[in-house]
Write an enzyme that holds these catalytic residues in place. Structure first.
Site, PDB file in Angstrom:
ATOM      1  N   ARG A   1       0.316  -5.753  35.224  1.00 58.41           N
ATOM      2  CA  ARG A   1      -0.344  -5.091  36.347  1.00 58.41           C
ATOM      3  C   ARG A   1       0.369  -3.784  36.683  1.00 58.41           C
ATOM      4  O   ARG A   1       1.597  -3.713  36.670  1.00 58.41           O
ATOM      5  CB  ARG A   1      -0.379  -6.003  37.580  1.00 58.41           C
ATOM      6  N   ASP A   2      -0.455  -2.764  36.975  1.00 58.13           N
ATOM      7  CA  ASP A   2       0.113  -1.484  37.387  1.00 58.13           C
ATOM      8  C   ASP A   2       0.811  -1.656  38.738  1.00 58.13           C
ATOM      9  O   ASP A   2       0.306  -2.314  39.642  1.00 58.13           O
ATOM     10  CB  ASP A   2      -1.002  -0.419  37.485  1.00 58.13           C
TER      11      ASP A   2
ATOM     12  N   ASN B   1      -4.687   8.451  29.862  1.00 56.23           N
ATOM     13  CA  ASN B   1      -4.226   9.766  30.307  1.00 56.23           C
ATOM     14  C   ASN B   1      -3.378  10.350  29.189  1.00 56.23           C
ATOM     15  O   ASN B   1      -2.504   9.667  28.637  1.00 56.23           O
ATOM     16  CB  ASN B   1      -3.411   9.634  31.597  1.00 56.23           C
TER      17      ASN B   1
ATOM     18  N   VAL C   1       4.101   8.375  31.715  1.00 54.47           N
ATOM     19  CA  VAL C   1       4.894   7.508  30.837  1.00 54.47           C
ATOM     20  C   VAL C   1       4.415   7.752  29.413  1.00 54.47           C
ATOM     21  O   VAL C   1       3.222   7.591  29.111  1.00 54.47           O
ATOM     22  CB  VAL C   1       4.728   6.017  31.206  1.00 54.47           C
TER      23      VAL C   1
ATOM     24  N   HIS D   1      -0.553   3.848  26.658  1.00 57.49           N
ATOM     25  CA  HIS D   1      -1.031   2.775  27.535  1.00 57.49           C
ATOM     26  C   HIS D   1      -2.483   3.003  27.894  1.00 57.49           C
ATOM     27  O   HIS D   1      -2.903   4.117  28.182  1.00 57.49           O
ATOM     28  CB  HIS D   1      -0.171   2.639  28.798  1.00 57.49           C
TER      29      HIS D   1
ATOM     30  N   HIS E   1      -5.304   2.161  30.552  1.00 54.72           N
ATOM     31  CA  HIS E   1      -5.546   1.655  31.910  1.00 54.72           C
ATOM     32  C   HIS E   1      -6.864   0.875  31.903  1.00 54.72           C
ATOM     33  O   HIS E   1      -7.883   1.384  31.414  1.00 54.72           O
ATOM     34  CB  HIS E   1      -5.710   2.814  32.900  1.00 54.72           C
TER      35      HIS E   1
HETATM   36  P1  AMP Z   1       0.073   7.427  33.480  1.00 54.02           P
HETATM   37  O1  AMP Z   1       0.101   8.222  34.761  1.00 54.02           O
HETATM   38  O2  AMP Z   1      -1.258   7.403  32.812  1.00 54.02           O
HETATM   39  O3  AMP Z   1       1.200   7.832  32.536  1.00 54.02           O
HETATM   40  O4  AMP Z   1       0.303   5.934  33.914  1.00 54.02           O
HETATM   41  C1  AMP Z   1       1.548   5.364  34.147  1.00 54.02           C
HETATM   42  C2  AMP Z   1       1.297   4.210  35.065  1.00 54.02           C
HETATM   43  O5  AMP Z   1       2.447   3.388  35.077  1.00 54.02           O
HETATM   44  C3  AMP Z   1       1.030   4.611  36.522  1.00 54.02           C
HETATM   45  O6  AMP Z   1      -0.267   4.170  36.900  1.00 54.02           O
HETATM   46  C4  AMP Z   1       2.145   3.900  37.293  1.00 54.02           C
HETATM   47  O7  AMP Z   1       1.700   3.397  38.534  1.00 54.02           O
HETATM   48  C5  AMP Z   1       2.551   2.801  36.341  1.00 54.02           C
HETATM   49  N1  AMP Z   1       3.908   2.319  36.480  1.00 54.02           N
HETATM   50  C6  AMP Z   1       5.040   3.060  36.624  1.00 54.02           C
HETATM   51  N2  AMP Z   1       6.104   2.257  36.675  1.00 54.02           N
HETATM   52  C7  AMP Z   1       5.650   0.980  36.563  1.00 54.02           C
HETATM   53  C8  AMP Z   1       6.258  -0.303  36.552  1.00 54.02           C
HETATM   54  N3  AMP Z   1       7.598  -0.450  36.653  1.00 54.02           N
HETATM   55  N4  AMP Z   1       5.475  -1.396  36.431  1.00 54.02           N
HETATM   56  C9  AMP Z   1       4.131  -1.272  36.324  1.00 54.02           C
HETATM   57  N5  AMP Z   1       3.490  -0.094  36.319  1.00 54.02           N
HETATM   58  C10 AMP Z   1       4.240   1.020  36.450  1.00 54.02           C
END
Ligand code: AMP
Ligand code: ZN
Length: 117
Positions: free
Chosen positions: A31-32, A89, A98, A102, A104
């Site tokens: 989960r995000d 993204n 990140v 990944h 979403h």
């Molecule tokens: P992006 O912005 O597409 O690179 O997505 C990265 C996602 O990782 C974001 O939606 C963050 O909320 C999520 N995220 C960051 N750190 C964590 C974590 N420790 N556990 C779960 N989700 C995370």
């Protein structure tokens, strides 16, 4: 293949806690931390690639694997029929933060338009 400074590699390794919702030999989903919808799950390949295109170029079967995992998770979460959005993204303008590929999975409610805020 993992990268020592990668947040998602650490989550996959269990070094950073996460709420795991689905796992296969090649994929991992959790989960995000900052959900943008009632259901917001991140599906990642266990192997480290930087984004969707890097994955498609270098390990295309894993692209299938994460997409199929998304479909299974949608079923698990009860949103396969109501619908959901799958998002990669990619790069700065899309807000990628990140750099471990990944996918979403967003759903569980009527989603807004995407693109410009
Ligand atoms: P992006 O912005 O597409 O690179 O997505 C990265 C996602 O990782 C974001 O939606 C963050 O909320 C999520 N995220 C960051 N750190 C964590 C974590 N420790 N556990 C779960 N989700 C995370
Ligand atoms: Zn990684």
């Amino acid at each position: 293949m993992t990268q020592s400074d990668c947040l998602f590699c650490k989550i996959i390794a269990g070094e950073i806690p996460s709420t795991v919702v689905h796992e296969t030999d090649t994929t991992f989903a959790f989960r995000d931390l900052h959900p943008q919808a009632a259901t917001h799950v991140l599906i990642v390949p266990r192997a480290h690639y930087t984004d969707a295109v890097d994955l498609a170029k270098n390990a295309p079967a894993l692209l299938d694997d994460i997409t199929l995992a998304a479909g299974e998770i949608a079923g698990q979460e009860g949103i396969a029929e109501s619908g959901y959005r799958l998002v990669f993204n990619t790069g700065a303008d899309a807000g990628q933060t990140v750099f471990h590929t990944h996918l979403h999975l967003l759903g569980g409610e009527q989603l807004g338009h995407f693109g410009r805020p």
